[in-house]
Design an enzyme around this catalytic site. Structure first.
Site, PDB file in Angstrom:
ATOM      1  N   GLY A  11      46.046  42.469  32.778  1.00 43.06           N
ATOM      2  CA  GLY A  11      45.391  42.024  33.997  1.00 43.06           C
ATOM      3  C   GLY A  11      44.162  42.849  34.307  1.00 43.06           C
ATOM      4  CB  CYS A  12      40.864  42.599  34.661  1.00 42.46           C
ATOM      5  SG  CYS A  12      40.388  40.859  34.713  1.00 42.46           S
ATOM      6  CD  GLN A  13      39.246  43.594  41.552  1.00 40.29           C
ATOM      7  OE1 GLN A  13      39.973  44.480  41.104  1.00 40.29           O
ATOM      8  NE2 GLN A  13      39.082  43.420  42.850  1.00 40.29           N
TER       9      GLN A  13
ATOM     10  CE1 TYR B 126      45.931  45.119  43.262  1.00 43.42           C
ATOM     11  CE2 TYR B 126      43.724  44.847  44.168  1.00 43.42           C
ATOM     12  CZ  TYR B 126      45.000  45.366  44.261  1.00 43.42           C
ATOM     13  OH  TYR B 126      45.352  46.128  45.344  1.00 43.42           O
TER      14      TYR B 126
END
Length: 160
Positions: free
Chosen positions: A99-101, A128
């Protein structure tokens, strides 16, 4: 009539990484599914910068922060050690969620992991931001305390 793509210059780097480098198909899952998988023992790899991670991240039992890109004065640059760092901490058979932003970096990172034969790796769609939007638990890192140097008074040496 052929297929054409419109890619903005700022996104071309990531688009080309995803489109041209992936040998396997990336599976993107919804944050609700990611939450269930994390509760069943999957490991979470947060590919955001350390600064982003410390401001808040997915609450998970088994989480790693390994940035996929670094922000430099020249722009975003791929972490040249990303695959090496993941490979040193995870096995190809490990069950992983990346996962990332917002979902862009994690998509590219997942494609790269699949390319080097990681088998059970999923991209968390929306990142996120989607995790927070869906009301899932987050964790904030405690600010790192800087140790104040001790003040030592200079005392003249006593003469005997």
């Amino acid at each position: 009539m052929g297929v054409s793509f419109v890619v903005f210059p700022c996104c071309f780097f990531l688009f080309s990484l995803i489109y041209f480098s992936s040998g396997s198909e990336v599976v993107t899952i919804h944050v609700n599914e990611a939450k269930n998988l994390l509760q069943s023992g999957y490991r979470y790899i947060d590919v955001r910068t350390v600064e982003e991670f410390e401001k808040g991240h997915v609450e998970a039992e088994n989480i790693l922060n390994i940035p996929y890109l670094f922000i430099t004065p020249e722009g975003r640059v791929k972490n040249p050690e990303f695959l090496k760092e993941v490979s040193s901490l995870c096995k190809e058979e490990d069950r992983l969620i990346v996962g990332c932003q917002s979902g862009v970096r994690s998509l590219a990172a997942t494609a790269d992991l699949l390319k080097i034969d990681f088998k059970n790796v999923h991209d968390m769609g929306g990142g996120y931001l989607a995790w927070v939007e869906n009301g899932h638990p987050i964790k904030m890192e405690e600010p790192k305390k800087v140790q104040e140097p001790a003040i030592v008074e200079d005392k003249p040496n006593e003469e005997l």
